[in-house]
Enzyme design. Structure first.
Site, mmCIF file in Angstrom:
data_model
loop_
_atom_site.group_PDB
_atom_site.id
_atom_site.type_symbol
_atom_site.label_atom_id
_atom_site.label_comp_id
_atom_site.label_asym_id
_atom_site.label_seq_id
_atom_site.Cartn_x
_atom_site.Cartn_y
_atom_site.Cartn_z
ATOM 1 N N GLU B 368 -9.215 74.449 39.291
ATOM 2 C CA GLU B 368 -8.850 73.242 40.024
ATOM 3 C C GLU B 368 -7.383 73.265 40.449
ATOM 4 O O GLU B 368 -7.030 72.906 41.572
ATOM 5 C CB GLU B 368 -9.120 72.010 39.152
ATOM 6 N N GLU B 373 -5.977 71.957 48.414
ATOM 7 C CA GLU B 373 -5.588 70.574 48.704
ATOM 8 C C GLU B 373 -4.815 69.943 47.553
ATOM 9 O O GLU B 373 -4.273 68.852 47.676
ATOM 10 C CB GLU B 373 -6.815 69.731 49.068
ATOM 11 N N CYS B 510 -15.587 66.369 27.548
ATOM 12 C CA CYS B 510 -14.495 67.338 27.411
ATOM 13 C C CYS B 510 -14.357 67.882 25.989
ATOM 14 O O CYS B 510 -13.875 68.994 25.798
ATOM 15 C CB CYS B 510 -13.181 66.704 27.830
#
Lengths: 129, 581, 597, 160
Positions: B368, B373, B510
């Protein structure tokens, strides 16, 4: 054409059997059955040209009393291609290692004249249920 | 439940008839070693291909040995787990695996946490290997930012395949070829970076050897720390603090937030911050976005977007639904953006010299952080992502005795957090945190009972209806991408209607992430971490994100309006449809 | 209409020629001519009739009288007595050992009972592309009978009583398999015909599908009725185009005749069949692997239990039988279970089809009652070893089987006995090996096959067999040690004990059986660095026998690597360090001066 | 036109076949058979297309293609020479025939000559054991092949 019942199936079988018996007893013309083993092994060994040659020979000789049948493997791989000649009421004769030319000879001599072809006959040493 | 009576090693036991021999033996405290077997209990991740042939036992009356993991008990069954025949067969299976495995244990990524290594040691495989011969060799795949594939070490237990295909339904892995040439691989042997891999890392989490590990950023982080020109800030995700202790043989679920902060500071990070700050920020934005959609007829349900593996999953698999996820960046990315702007400005630090390091329970975060972007002009929001395991390694490298470290604190202002942000680490946590805020904002009342128990637990897909004022807000929660797929498909078919949905790619959320200390198939560990997360929340004085004073100060001093223009610029992102391959 | 009224068939097979059949034929011809019957009686020399042990053999047609051990001198009596007077020559008829009566009709002779065709009954006789021919030989009568006269339970009882066991290799009782599928309740069940015949050297299933496809379709429908399945699949190798072609025709004709499809014969029973193609994976003969392949997946086996009867295709109860097993079903129903169980041995009923091949004269498909001895198949039916070589071993069961030595030739063949002597029934491959075959090399051949065909799922098969093959390769290259032999044996045993599926569990059989029966040959490779059969090139050397060499240079000229030196008319010599053992020199030498050691 | 050109038309033929299937569940192998029949082999492009048609992960399709030896991922030669390596042929010298063939064409079993004329495959039993050893070229069977006969068999196909 679906068969609707067991009875129908039985009568169809009987009719088909009779047809064969008629053929076997020589009452109708088509009374000699020549069976060519045409499974993969037979074809691999060259059964197709043999079949064609025999049909052709019979046509040339204008033999109307013989049916040629493509069949499966009779198990005699060592002698493929194999051809069986069945005269009505007689012991079937099995030929092995038949070439196109030998096929023609079988039609000429055995099918037409009833004479067995030297050196090509093999045994069929089994019983069938 | 019908019970059957069996004998294991001459002792009689009565067990349910659906048990396998292995289950019966484990309950009877009879140890049968396993390798390919995996059963993550409530997480519904089961691998019982019975391919390794390590758990073989003798069953009287049977011609050959039985794999205990895949053989059901029958009444009157007499089992021997420790006969010379069984033990020898077991050892031979391991020896055969070793005969096609590099013997570089000392310098292996998985040294001391490798299941095969432990098994070989336990079974007394010593000295020269009996069988030697051709070894399978493959090109290593280091194409991605997240996952390192070294198939020379693959023992074909097929756990990764089960995780990828059955549990996560991502489907980039398959056994390929056959016989000795069999290998687990993406289509056409292509590198993982070119596939629709989500980098959730669940394959890594269950790999018994070092065939699948993370791409490490540890060296680069040390270099940055030791570079006097760099200002290195570190942030740690909520799930890290409840698992890091396991790296130092502490009981799973031990909360080590303070010791971790001390260790990070002692290692030389310039500032030690908390991703929880980013999480509170996320809630402000996400709750605002939710209310905005709700009040302006926007597309519902809104989907949480904290999980990068989940984001990549829907970009590949649900291209037609790209407009429903929240546009919020994930907490650590928000944090990075704020650190390099607001914080840098405030403390007069050149953002180009600032290095933001995230310690995450996750492998997808590595991927990520490199998404184009999410990389600002000339710098990234986040420069390096370390896993919990990598942090453990850094602490060991530093020579600290972790258990003896003092309880430190996070630095301010980006170190403040609430209980709402802590629970991001467990499945259902993000949506619960969002509800705590949305409830108060929508009703103007104070929420007394902050715990939404209906949203907690390990059920794959959960739903709850929460009354907020006159509105019945329907909430859905899914964890594990397979469950997410089911939920999304139901939405696509119009069978279900929700206002908001939380999805986490990893089973358990997570806490069960691909970057966490290896659980070695023990799902209880994940449950203990979850319990610790909720304990940490319960112990916090503030439990709602909008009560985070530093976050509020950030909006006042820098961002302006919630969900406003500057917030959009720094804290929101967009999604790209990606090829399904 | 035939010009000859009588034929004298003289067997001219290798065996009979050796015992003077040619002279016999000449004498018979002479006698016929002398009797002035040259136009009425034809003497014909034929190929092998089998039964070589009792040769020379003369068969008289149309009387169907069969004479054995006929000597040239007997010609006169045959012609004068039998041909002229129509009186069979009693003393030349066959006497079965232990029996007093002489047998004239060849059909009555036990030799001809050595082969009994049940599964192959129609192969080679009917036209497989014409359903009417099948119907005329009682085709679909068995299906009609069970549908109208029997309950599924009664049918299961009948099948169990018949004692029919799976012909695909495992030998599991068919009735029990059907019963298990019948007992498991489900909204959907499947019948699968396993036609993924993959044993190298076995092709009986293909023969049945090519020669008598309807018998399989009929039996599948019967199995459907017994188990409550209405859907059948035939999983067939894509490499069998002709069998597929004939199956497609047969299914079409059967549907059109209403013998497949909805409401068969008006009984309300429905059953239809679809063909699924394999794609070249031997392991798909294993039923769980086969099921995964039909599901469109990799053909990897899964652990049993659960058995397919419980959870098979799409997790529904599924019954998998192979082609030959199915082909036995209609005759069992029509002739009764007692009839079937009267054939064969105590635990193995009925017949088995073997593909007899290798170094044997009469290569072919033979169908024999269980309990027959290997010797009878190889020497009587098979006509003995080719080129007069010495029998060494017979390999049965394909890659799952083992090599049986001469000492076990008299073992009656059934499932248990073959397993007991370290081999297997398998699908029925039977490869005869002679003195020129190296047993280590044969074991290596099979292991190479297993390694190629292993699905790669379980450790013992994926890695273990690879290691076995590597050890065998070392041995054939002269690099083996005695320790290797120990490891072969130990690892082979463990693979059998731990592999996941039938393929892996049986893969060490060729190694273990050859080690058991031909240990000396292994030792010769390892200790003496010698291949007794002269097959393993790495262990061979070519030498010049100085006494025979005349120095013609023929060998020197053909040697591709120029390793032969010597002048004209002087003894030549081979440089062993350069020689590649191609054998060209030996072929070129006209004086037998080059030997292989 | 090149035989293996992946033309639009071929893809359309495959699409039509898949559209005609009553059920797509479990159809992968059947579709791959059809695809190979249409394209001659199964290059990546075709496998990906099949994956999309059946909505399967590409890895799944590739896993299946690579498992079955019938499926070819490389284009085959104009003439495919199959050497039967069944046991009957093996004990009657098929290995020597194969080696000779490999030497003659300069390729190994499973490979194709650079000019694309011939491919060699080692085959598991044609079932013509009576004719062992057997070589099959484009479906034509040559039985009882002796070493030395291979070159003349190949020549037959070179001239065509």
């Amino acid at each position: 054409m679906g068969i609707k019942s067991l009875d129908e199936l039985k009568s169809l079988r009987d009719k088909l059997k009779t047809d064969i018996n008629i053929r076997a007893s020589g009452e109708i013309d088509s009374n000699i059955r020549v069976v060519v083993g045409m499974a993969t092994c037979g074809i691999a060994a060259g059964a197709r040209p043999v079949f064609t040659a025999m049909v052709d020979e019979a046509r040339m000789l204008e033999l109307g009393n013989v049916t040629f049948v493509q069949s499966g493997c009779m198990g005699a791989c060592h002698s493929e291609p194999t051809v069986e000649v069945r005269f009505p009421g007689l012991e079937p004769i099995l030929y092995g290692n038949v070439t196109a030319e030998a096929g023609r000879e079988i039609v000429r001599r055995h099918v037409r004249n009833g004479e067995l072809v030297q050196n090509l006959i093999i045994g069929r040493p089994f019983e069938t249920v | 439940m019908r019970l059957v009576t069996i004998r294991i090693n001459n002792t009689e036991y009565t067990v349910p008839e659906h048990y396998t021999i292995l289950e019966a033996a484990r309950e009877a405290k009879v140890n049968i070693p396993t390798l390919c077997h995996m059963d993550l209990g409530d997480l519904k991740a089961v691998n019982h291909v019975a391919s390794c042939r390590v758990c073989m036992v003798e069953v009287e009356g049977r011609r050959n040995l039985a794999p205990s993991c895949a053989t059901k008990v029958t009444d009157g069954m007499t089992i021997h787990t420790n006969t010379p025949r069984a033990v020898k067969a077991r050892r031979t299976s391991v020896e055969l695996l070793l005969s096609d495995h590099p013997a570089d244990c000392l310098i292996c990524e998985k040294n001391r946490s490798c299941d095969l290594q432990k098994l070989a040691a336990d079974l007394g495989v010593r000295g020269n290997l009996k069988y030697k011969g051709a070894m399978s060799t493959y090109r290593e795949d280091i194409s991605s930012k997240s996952i390192h594939r070294n198939l020379d070490k693959c023992i074909l237990c097929r756990r990764c395949e089960t995780m990828c295909n059955e549990v996560q339904t991502v489907g980039i892995l398959s056994a390929v070829d056959r016989g000795f040439e069999t290998v687990v691989s993406p289509a056409f042997g292509m590198p993982m970076s070119e596939t629709m891999c989500t980098f959730c890392g669940q394959c890594v989490a269950v790999c018994p050897t070092a065939a699948l590990t993370e791409i490490s950023s540890l060296r680069q982080v040390w270099e940055a720390i030791n570079d006097p020109d760099k200002f290195v800030v570190v942030q740690t995700a909520p799930a890290v603090r409840v698992a890091l202790g396991e790296e130092f043989d502490m009981e799973p679920g031990t909360i080590v937030t303070g010791k971790m902060a001390s260790a990070l500071r002692m290692m030389g990070f310039d500032r030690v911050f908390d991703t929880d700050f980013g999480a509170d920020l996320t809630i402000i934005e996400e709750a605002s976005e939710f209310i905005h959609r709700l009040q302006h007829g926007g597309r519902l349900p809104i989907l949480t977007s904290c999980c990068p593996a989940w984001v990549k999953f829907f970009e590949h698999q649900f291209q037609d639904l790209l407009d429903i996820p929240s546009t919020c960046k994930s907490p650590h990315e928000m944090f990075g953006a704020i650190a390099k702007t607001y914080y840098a400005e405030k403390f007069n630090i050149d953002p180009k010299k600032m290095v933001v390091v995230s310690v995450m329970p996750c492998l997808a975060k590595k991927y990520e952080s490199a998404r184009p972007e999410l990389t600002g002009e000339g710098f990234s929001n986040v420069d390096y992502v370390l896993t919990t395991r990598e942090l453990g390694m850094m602490i060991r490298e530093s020579g600290f005795n972790f258990a003896d470290l003092e309880e430190g604190e996070f630095d301010n202002p980006l170190g403040e957090s609430t209980g709402a942000s802590v629970i991001f680490g467990a499945t259902g946590g993000v949506i619960e945190a969002a509800l705590r805020t949305a409830y108060e904002w929508l009703t103007g009342e104070t929420l007394e009972q902050v715990e939404f128990h209906a949203l907690r637990g390990l059920e794959g897909i959960r739903e709850a209806t929460v009354k907020i004022g006159d509105l019945d807000v329907k909430i859905g929660v899914a964890h594990g991408l397979g469950n997410a797929r089911k939920l999304l498909e139901a939405i696509r078919r119009g069978e279900v209607n929700y206002h908001a949905i939380e999805i986490m790619a990893c089973p358990g959320g997570c806490v069960g992430g691909g970057g966490q200390p290896y659980h070695h198939g023990d799902a209880e560990i994940i449950k203990k971490r979850t319990a610790a997360i909720y304990r940490e929340d319960a112990g916090k004085p503030k439990r709602k994100s909008h009560e985070n004073l530093q976050v509020m100060k950030l909006y006042k001093e820098f961002l302006g309006e919630f969900y406003g223009e500057k917030a959009h610029e720094l804290l929101h992102t967009h999604y790209t449809a990606r090829e399904k391959i | 209409m035939s010009t000859y009224r009588m034929h004298l068939l003289v067997c001219g097979g290798t065996g009979c020629q050796a015992s003077d059949s040619r002279q016999l034929a000449d004498n018979l011809q002479a006698q016929v001519l002398m009797a002035g019957m040259g136009k009425e009686v034809q003497v014909v020399t034929t190929g092998c009739f089998g039964f070589c042990e009792k040769g020379p053999i003369v068969k008289v047609l149309p009387d169907n009288i069969f004479y054995v051990e006929v000597k040239p001198a007997d010609a006169e009596e045959i012609v004068s007595e039998h041909v002229l007077k129509g009186r069979p020559v009693n003393r030349l008829l066959y006497v079965e050992p232990g029996m007093k009566e002489r047998i004239a009709e060849h059909r009555e002779m036990p030799f001809y009972k050595k082969q009994l065709r049940i599964a192959l009954r129609n192969c080679g006789f009917i036209d497989p592309e014409d359903i009417n021919e099948y119907i005329s030989v009682d085709g679909y009568q068995a299906l009609g009978k069970v549908l109208t006269e029997m309950t599924p339970d009664a049918l299961l009882v009948l099948m169990k009583k018949s004692g029919l066991r799976g012909r695909g290799g495992g030998g599991f009782p068919t009735g029990l398999k059907w019963e298990a599928a019948a007992r498991n309740k489900s909204d959907k069940k499947y019948i699968i015909c396993n036609a993924d015949e993959g044993d190298p050297g076995a092709f009986m299933d293909r023969s049945i599908l090519e020669g008598d496809p309807h018998s399989v379709l009929e039996a599948m429908a019967i199995a459907g009725y017994a188990t409550g399945a209405d859907c059948g699949y035939i999983y067939i190798r894509a490499e069998y185009p002709l069998a597929i072609h004939r199956l497609v025709i047969a299914i079409g004709q059967a549907r059109q005749a209403g013998l497949l499809g909805e409401n068969i014969l008006g009984t309300g029973f429905s059953f239809d069949i679809e063909i699924k193609y394999g794609a070249g994976a031997f392991v798909c003969g294993e039923e769980t692997a086969l099921i995964h392949s039909i599901e469109g997946e990799r053909g990897e086996p899964t652990n049993k239990p659960p058995f397919p009867a419980e959870s098979g295709l799409w997790e529904k109860p599924t019954c998998v039988n192979n082609v030959e097993t199915f082909a036995n079903v209609p005759p069992i129903i029509l002739n009764g279970p007692e009839w079937f169980s009267s054939i064969g041995s105590e635990k193995s009923k009925g017949t088995k089809v073997f593909a007899l091949a290798g170094k044997v004269n009469n290569v072919g498909l033979v169908e024999v009652p269980m309990g027959i001895k290997l010797r009878e198949i190889i020497f009587d039916i098979g006509g003995g070893i080719k080129d007069g070589k010495k029998f060494k071993s017979v390999q049965t069961g394909g890659p799952s089987g083992g090599c049986i030595p001469a000492e076990h030739l008299d073992t009656p063949i059934d499932y248990e006995n073959l397993t007991r002597i370290g081999s297997m029934m398998g699908s029925g491959g039977m490869i005869v090996l002679d003195e020129d075959d190296c047993m280590v090399n044969v074991a290596k051949f099979y292991l190479e096959f297993t390694c190629d065909e292993s699905c790669g799922k379980c450790t013992p098969c994926r890695v273990g067999n690879k290691r076995l093959h590597e050890i065998l390769t070392r041995i054939t290259e002269g690099k083996g040690t005695m320790k290797d032999l120990d490891n072969l044996k130990e690892l082979g045993g463990i693979i059998k004990d731990t592999a996941l599926c039938g393929l892996g569990q049986t893969s060490p059989n060729p190694v273990l059986s050859t080690m058991k029966y031909f240990w000396d040959e292994y030792v010769a490779h390892v200790v003496d660095k010698r291949c007794p059969a002269g097959v393993c090139t790495a262990l061979l050397s070519y030498y010049v026998l100085p006494d025979n060499c005349i120095g013609c240079t023929a060998c020197r000229r053909v040697c591709p690597v120029s390793c032969i030196s010597g002048e004209v008319k002087k003894v030549h010599e081979i440089d062993q360090t350069k020689c590649i053992k191609c054998g060209a020199c030996q072929k070129a030498c006209k004086f037998g001066a080059i030997v292989r050691k | 036109m090149c035989k293996n050109a992946l033309t639009e038309e071929k893809f359309r033929e495959l699409d039509a076949y898949v559209a005609s299937l009553p059920e797509r569940k479990g159809a992968l192998i059947a579709v791959l058979h059809k695809a190979q029949e249409i394209f001659g082999y199964l290059p990546e492009e075709v496998q990906l297309h099949v994956a999309r048609l059946l909505d399967l992960p590409a890895a799944n399709v590739y896993g299946v293609v690579s498992f079955y030896s019938f499926f070819a991922e490389e284009p085959r030669g104009d003439h495919v020479i199959n050497v039967c390596m069944g046991t009957a042929c093996f004990v009657r010298g098929a290995e020597i025939i194969l080696k000779e063939l490999e030497a003659d064409l300069g390729i190994k079993a499973g490979q194709t000559t650079p000019d694309g004329l011939f491919s060699i495959d080692a085959l598991r039993c044609v079932g013509a054991c009576g004719l062992a050893p057997v070589v099959m070229v484009d479906g034509k069977v040559y039985g009882r092949v002796k070493p030395g006969e291979i070159s003349s068999i190949i020549k037959e196909f070179m001239e065509v």
